[in-house]
Design a protein around this motif. Structure first.
Motif, PDB file in Angstrom:
ATOM      1  N   PRO B 186       0.830  -1.213   0.000  1.00  0.00           N
ATOM      2  CA  PRO B 186       0.000   0.000   0.000  1.00  0.00           C
ATOM      3  C   PRO B 186       0.866   1.266   0.000  1.00  0.00           C
ATOM      4  CG  PRO B 186      -0.785  -1.578   1.640  1.00  0.00           C
ATOM      5  CD  PRO B 186       0.493  -2.129   1.111  1.00  0.00           C
ATOM      6  N   GLU B 187       2.014   1.185   0.665  1.00  0.00           N
ATOM      7  CA  GLU B 187       2.913   2.335   0.697  1.00  0.00           C
ATOM      8  C   GLU B 187       3.433   2.680  -0.705  1.00  0.00           C
ATOM      9  OE1 GLU B 187       6.158   1.967   3.469  1.00  0.00           O
ATOM     10  OE2 GLU B 187       5.946   4.132   3.821  1.00  0.00           O
ATOM     11  N   PHE B 188       3.756   1.639  -1.474  1.00  0.00           N
ATOM     12  CA  PHE B 188       4.185   1.860  -2.852  1.00  0.00           C
ATOM     13  C   PHE B 188       3.065   2.540  -3.637  1.00  0.00           C
ATOM     14  CE2 PHE B 188       4.324   0.639  -7.296  1.00  0.00           C
ATOM     15  CZ  PHE B 188       5.618   0.941  -7.645  1.00  0.00           C
ATOM     16  N   ASP B 189       1.873   1.974  -3.546  1.00  0.00           N
ATOM     17  CA  ASP B 189       0.739   2.527  -4.303  1.00  0.00           C
ATOM     18  C   ASP B 189       0.487   3.981  -3.936  1.00  0.00           C
ATOM     19  OD1 ASP B 189       0.501   0.087  -5.525  1.00  0.00           O
ATOM     20  OD2 ASP B 189      -1.173  -0.607  -4.279  1.00  0.00           O
ATOM     21  N   ALA B 190       0.541   4.278  -2.633  1.00  0.00           N
ATOM     22  CA  ALA B 190       0.288   5.650  -2.188  1.00  0.00           C
ATOM     23  C   ALA B 190       1.399   6.591  -2.642  1.00  0.00           C
ATOM     24  CB  ALA B 190       0.166   5.684  -0.662  1.00  0.00           C
ATOM     25  N   THR B 191       2.619   6.067  -2.731  1.00  0.00           N
ATOM     26  CA  THR B 191       3.755   6.885  -3.145  1.00  0.00           C
ATOM     27  C   THR B 191       3.689   7.220  -4.632  1.00  0.00           C
ATOM     28  OG1 THR B 191       5.180   5.886  -1.460  1.00  0.00           O
ATOM     29  CG2 THR B 191       6.284   6.937  -3.325  1.00  0.00           C
ATOM     30  N   VAL B 192       3.299   6.212  -5.433  1.00  0.00           N
ATOM     31  CA  VAL B 192       3.517   6.325  -6.878  1.00  0.00           C
ATOM     32  C   VAL B 192       2.294   6.780  -7.670  1.00  0.00           C
ATOM     33  CG1 VAL B 192       4.156   5.001  -8.940  1.00  0.00           C
ATOM     34  CG2 VAL B 192       5.414   4.663  -6.786  1.00  0.00           C
ATOM     35  N   TRP B 193       1.128   6.216  -7.388  1.00  0.00           N
ATOM     36  CA  TRP B 193       0.003   6.418  -8.313  1.00  0.00           C
ATOM     37  C   TRP B 193      -0.804   7.654  -7.979  1.00  0.00           C
ATOM     38  CZ3 TRP B 193       2.086   3.729 -11.657  1.00  0.00           C
ATOM     39  CH2 TRP B 193       2.536   2.433 -11.453  1.00  0.00           C
ATOM     40  N   ALA B 194      -1.025   8.469  -8.981  1.00  0.00           N
ATOM     41  CA  ALA B 194      -1.831   9.676  -8.813  1.00  0.00           C
ATOM     42  C   ALA B 194      -3.314   9.316  -8.769  1.00  0.00           C
ATOM     43  CB  ALA B 194      -1.560  10.634  -9.976  1.00  0.00           C
ATOM     44  N   ASP B 195      -4.095  10.113  -8.032  1.00  0.00           N
ATOM     45  CA  ASP B 195      -5.529   9.826  -7.998  1.00  0.00           C
ATOM     46  C   ASP B 195      -6.335  10.902  -8.712  1.00  0.00           C
ATOM     47  OD1 ASP B 195      -5.276  11.840  -6.229  1.00  0.00           O
ATOM     48  OD2 ASP B 195      -6.106  10.759  -4.505  1.00  0.00           O
ATOM     49  N   GLY B 196      -5.691  11.765  -9.427  1.00  0.00           N
ATOM     50  CA  GLY B 196      -6.408  12.762 -10.214  1.00  0.00           C
ATOM     51  C   GLY B 196      -5.417  13.647 -10.934  1.00  0.00           C
ATOM     52  N   PRO B 197      -5.891  14.467 -11.894  1.00  0.00           N
ATOM     53  CA  PRO B 197      -7.274  14.553 -12.367  1.00  0.00           C
ATOM     54  C   PRO B 197      -7.769  13.238 -12.987  1.00  0.00           C
ATOM     55  CG  PRO B 197      -5.764  15.794 -13.796  1.00  0.00           C
ATOM     56  CD  PRO B 197      -4.977  15.350 -12.616  1.00  0.00           C
ATOM     57  N   GLU B 198      -9.036  13.165 -13.213  1.00  0.00           N
ATOM     58  CA  GLU B 198      -9.712  11.947 -13.675  1.00  0.00           C
ATOM     59  C   GLU B 198      -8.914  11.144 -14.725  1.00  0.00           C
ATOM     60  OE1 GLU B 198     -12.505  10.675 -12.466  1.00  0.00           O
ATOM     61  OE2 GLU B 198     -12.448   8.993 -13.886  1.00  0.00           O
ATOM     62  N   TRP B 199      -8.491  11.787 -15.818  1.00  0.00           N
ATOM     63  CA  TRP B 199      -7.786  11.057 -16.884  1.00  0.00           C
ATOM     64  C   TRP B 199      -6.466  10.490 -16.394  1.00  0.00           C
ATOM     65  CZ3 TRP B 199      -2.912  11.815 -18.913  1.00  0.00           C
ATOM     66  CH2 TRP B 199      -2.230  12.975 -18.478  1.00  0.00           C
ATOM     67  N   PHE B 200      -5.935  11.057 -15.301  1.00  0.00           N
ATOM     68  CA  PHE B 200      -4.568  10.758 -14.854  1.00  0.00           C
ATOM     69  C   PHE B 200      -4.565   9.735 -13.715  1.00  0.00           C
ATOM     70  CE2 PHE B 200      -0.435  12.322 -12.905  1.00  0.00           C
ATOM     71  CZ  PHE B 200       0.354  11.894 -13.960  1.00  0.00           C
ATOM     72  N   ARG B 201      -5.743   9.253 -13.308  1.00  0.00           N
ATOM     73  CA  ARG B 201      -5.837   8.270 -12.220  1.00  0.00           C
ATOM     74  C   ARG B 201      -5.058   6.996 -12.620  1.00  0.00           C
ATOM     75  NH1 ARG B 201     -11.612   8.902  -9.906  1.00  0.00           N
ATOM     76  NH2 ARG B 201     -10.664  10.896  -9.329  1.00  0.00           N
ATOM     77  N   GLY B 202      -4.130   6.583 -11.786  1.00  0.00           N
ATOM     78  CA  GLY B 202      -3.281   5.431 -12.139  1.00  0.00           C
ATOM     79  C   GLY B 202      -2.010   5.836 -12.870  1.00  0.00           C
ATOM     80  N   GLY B 203      -1.885   7.128 -13.139  1.00  0.00           N
ATOM     81  CA  GLY B 203      -0.634   7.630 -13.699  1.00  0.00           C
ATOM     82  C   GLY B 203       0.325   8.000 -12.578  1.00  0.00           C
ATOM     83  N   THR B 204       1.433   8.602 -12.960  1.00  0.00           N
ATOM     84  CA  THR B 204       2.435   9.045 -11.990  1.00  0.00           C
ATOM     85  C   THR B 204       3.247  10.155 -12.640  1.00  0.00           C
ATOM     86  OG1 THR B 204       4.234   8.286 -10.517  1.00  0.00           O
ATOM     87  CG2 THR B 204       4.132   7.294 -12.693  1.00  0.00           C
ATOM     88  N   THR B 205       4.172  10.718 -11.882  1.00  0.00           N
ATOM     89  CA  THR B 205       5.077  11.682 -12.512  1.00  0.00           C
ATOM     90  C   THR B 205       6.500  11.150 -12.397  1.00  0.00           C
ATOM     91  OG1 THR B 205       5.475  12.964 -10.491  1.00  0.00           O
ATOM     92  CG2 THR B 205       3.596  13.628 -11.857  1.00  0.00           C
ATOM     93  N   LEU B 206       7.288  11.523 -13.373  1.00  0.00           N
ATOM     94  CA  LEU B 206       8.680  11.062 -13.420  1.00  0.00           C
ATOM     95  C   LEU B 206       9.610  12.265 -13.488  1.00  0.00           C
ATOM     96  CD1 LEU B 206      10.956   8.963 -13.846  1.00  0.00           C
ATOM     97  CD2 LEU B 206      10.424   9.027 -16.295  1.00  0.00           C
ATOM     98  N   VAL B 207      10.582  12.285 -12.597  1.00  0.00           N
ATOM     99  CA  VAL B 207      11.664  13.263 -12.661  1.00  0.00           C
ATOM    100  C   VAL B 207      12.898  12.556 -13.213  1.00  0.00           C
ATOM    101  CG1 VAL B 207      13.232  14.704 -11.306  1.00  0.00           C
ATOM    102  CG2 VAL B 207      10.796  14.603 -10.697  1.00  0.00           C
ATOM    103  N   VAL B 208      13.508  13.143 -14.228  1.00  0.00           N
ATOM    104  CA  VAL B 208      14.740  12.610 -14.815  1.00  0.00           C
ATOM    105  C   VAL B 208      15.850  13.604 -14.520  1.00  0.00           C
ATOM    106  CG1 VAL B 208      15.888  11.860 -16.935  1.00  0.00           C
ATOM    107  CG2 VAL B 208      13.399  11.582 -16.706  1.00  0.00           C
ATOM    108  N   ARG B 209      16.851  13.194 -13.760  1.00  0.00           N
ATOM    109  CA  ARG B 209      17.978  14.090 -13.471  1.00  0.00           C
ATOM    110  C   ARG B 209      19.252  13.398 -13.941  1.00  0.00           C
ATOM    111  NH1 ARG B 209      17.160  19.112 -11.000  1.00  0.00           N
ATOM    112  NH2 ARG B 209      18.705  18.756  -9.346  1.00  0.00           N
ATOM    113  N   ARG B 210      20.030  14.079 -14.764  1.00  0.00           N
ATOM    114  CA  ARG B 210      21.304  13.525 -15.221  1.00  0.00           C
ATOM    115  C   ARG B 210      22.378  14.030 -14.272  1.00  0.00           C
ATOM    116  NH1 ARG B 210      22.936  11.082 -20.048  1.00  0.00           N
ATOM    117  NH2 ARG B 210      25.091  11.445 -20.679  1.00  0.00           N
TER     118      ARG B 210
END
Lengths: 356, 356
Positions: B186-210
């Motif tokens: 559950p901690e993973f799910d809460a950390t990673v998956w977004a719950d909104g906006p509607e279209w984005f439910r189950g998405g996430t954000t990614l930061v890429v740092r070189r």
């Protein structure tokens, strides 16, 4: 799980007759002015110790990242000497026959960035972390003796989806390397291992050519045009006159219109040993990609092993340069030649017979 | 041999919770001016078809090198949208909360070459030939809609010498990624998956740092200095206060002289979720090397997934920028942020709910 690690010892440096590594890096170094014959001997003793440790998955003496040395990575190191090494005092009498930089071919567009070099290190492994670590150790230990002048990194997939060995494909999608003599046959031995001079018995020579491939114009061809340029089928690597990859080329076969099925300028005809006075080479390849900002260059690091570079490789190169259909989509942008000393045993070290 | 291929379908894009790939390439692209919301939808339909084929080891429609598409390469594709996508007409109302380019940190030395971008393709696989082939197809099919602006290639070894999964090491030799929430909790799910906006439910954000890493100055440290900078042991990745990798940090423990064993500026303390109001990130990494002629740059492509980049990642980044001991040997030279849309099922396609 059986170990994939090779023995570092033997009559020959072990990677030559081993399958192509999944990942490899080649580094060319130039000797410092102060590196005389005795110093080169010290470097070879140092490298021999490093190579035994790295091949066995152990850290090198003084390793600053010892945890990155891991067993079972199928790591190999191959070392070579460029032609200029044999212009140094005490070494001129020992130059292998025909070991000279290749003449510039008509289609070559050589860049100094990818050409020449006094020493070569070629490190291969199943995993790039192991390759990067080993190269870093070897280059660091060479610092008092030699400085890197170029680095090339490549990859090869010699494993089929079922886990069995396959020849592998280049980035044009061609099966690449089918025509090689089979490892362990008398033909392989005669092709690859030098029988002199004395110190070099069991050694070989390596030609490294960096070949840029124009994937965009290649992709504009139909599949039958692509197959005609090589004389082999894309799906299997079989000759267009045959059905399975290792079928012999039928260089006389003609189609219903009387045209040669394997064209006069087809790569597989021009590189076939029967058109090279029976002389063969043992070639391997590594795919490469090179990024400059958003743009990408793709190609092949072409590696050819042969006992005698002037006698076996040069006539082939000249014939391909003159007529190979593939020249339209490929350009050689780097070229280097190295003598690859024989292997060594537990009581020895790399090129001892040349350097003691 | 069981297949290593993942399903291309699901509630989430599949690579996110999968083990780090051995090889990966990230390509950022900028949308052409003519690519409006409807055109972006056409591209996503096209890419969805490509991604299903490539993930299943089949050629894409119109593939010019179909033999390079092979099953059992564990190939995955992850697609993302940069913040500027949500400035386009018809899309401004749908921007995920907090999705903005990161502010420039005091230690950053950002190069435009490695920063920003409207679209992201991240392709991972066991074999670089598969990665190169898939990226080539996806970039070619995107040509009417978007142009590449940067490419980054990296590698990771998440397999131990015995063939079992391990966390893996960066090029400093550190075990890297121990602090992650465990996939499936559950901690993973809460950390990673977004719950909104509607279209984005189950998405996430990614930061890429070189992140460029100075191996030379790092190597000048003693092992205990290196361990002090991180607060973990090099051999095992265990906290300096513990014995095995996944032991909890003891942030209060002091040595015989009364000094904190995990120093105030140790990386593992500053990046620990207890010092970040309990907020976590899910981070992965890819080692990289970048050659310019004879010289080499080494580093880490740092990848952080979180539901909310502003809420979870930014405070952590600010704290590390202010005090992390590792800042002496690391420099961030590229930075980008992407919304990673949710996955799709057999009857759907990528980001359909945003683009229909």
């Amino acid at each position: 799980m059986p170990s994939r690690d090779l023995s570092p010892y033997g009559d020959h440096q072990p990677a030559i007759s081993a399958p192509s590594p999944k990942h490899a890096e080649l580094v060319a170094l130039n000797l410092l002015g102060s590196t005389d014959r005795a110093a080169l001997g010290r470097l070879m003793r140092l490298w021999s110790t490093d190579i035994v440790a790295l091949t066995e998955g152990r850290p090198t003496p003084g390793d600053t990242a010892p945890e990155l040395a891991v067993p079972n990575a199928a790591l190999t190191v191959t070392v070579g000497f460029g032609p200029r090494v044999f212009t140094r005092p005490g070494l001129t009498a020992y130059k292998p026959r025909g070991l000279d930089e290749l003449p510039v071919m008509r289609h070559d567009r050589l860049l100094p960035t990818w050409s020449g070099g006094d020493l070569l290190i070629q490190v291969g492994a199943d995993d790039p972390v192991s390759v990067v670590h080993a190269v870093r150790r070897l280059v660091a230990d060479a610092a008092p003796f030699a400085k890197p002048v170029w680095r090339q990194t490549g990859f090869w997939n010699g494993t089929g989806p079922d886990g069995k060995p396959v020849t592998g494909r280049n980035l044009f999608g061609q099966v690449d390397g089918t025509g090689n003599p089979a490892v362990g046959t008398p033909e392989f031995d005669a092709t690859v291992w030098a029988d002199g001079p004395e110190w070099f018995r069991g050694g070989t020579t390596l030609v490294v050519r960096r070949i840029r491939m124009n994937l965009d114009t290649w992709d504009e061809l139909t599949r039958s045009e692509q197959e005609r340029a090589v004389g082999r089928k894309l799906a299997t690597g079989a000759p267009v006159t045959g059905t399975t990859e290792h079928d012999e080329l039928d260089l006389q076969a003609r189609d219903a219109d009387g045209r040669l099925m394997i064209a006069e300028n087809a790569h597989s005809r021009l590189s076939h040993h029967s058109t090279n006075d029976g002389r063969r080479i043992f070639r391997k390849g590594l795919n490469y990609v090179q990024d400059t900002g958003a743009s990408r260059e793709s190609g092949l690091i072409f590696l050819s092993y042969q006992a005698d570079v002037a006698g076996q490789f040069l006539p082939l190169l000249a014939r391909l340069d003159a007529a190979d259909a593939l020249n339209e989509w490929t350009t050689t942008i780097g070229s280097a030649v190295f003598a690859i000393p024989p292997g060594w045993h537990e009581d020895g070290w790399l090129a001892r017979d040349l350097l003691v």
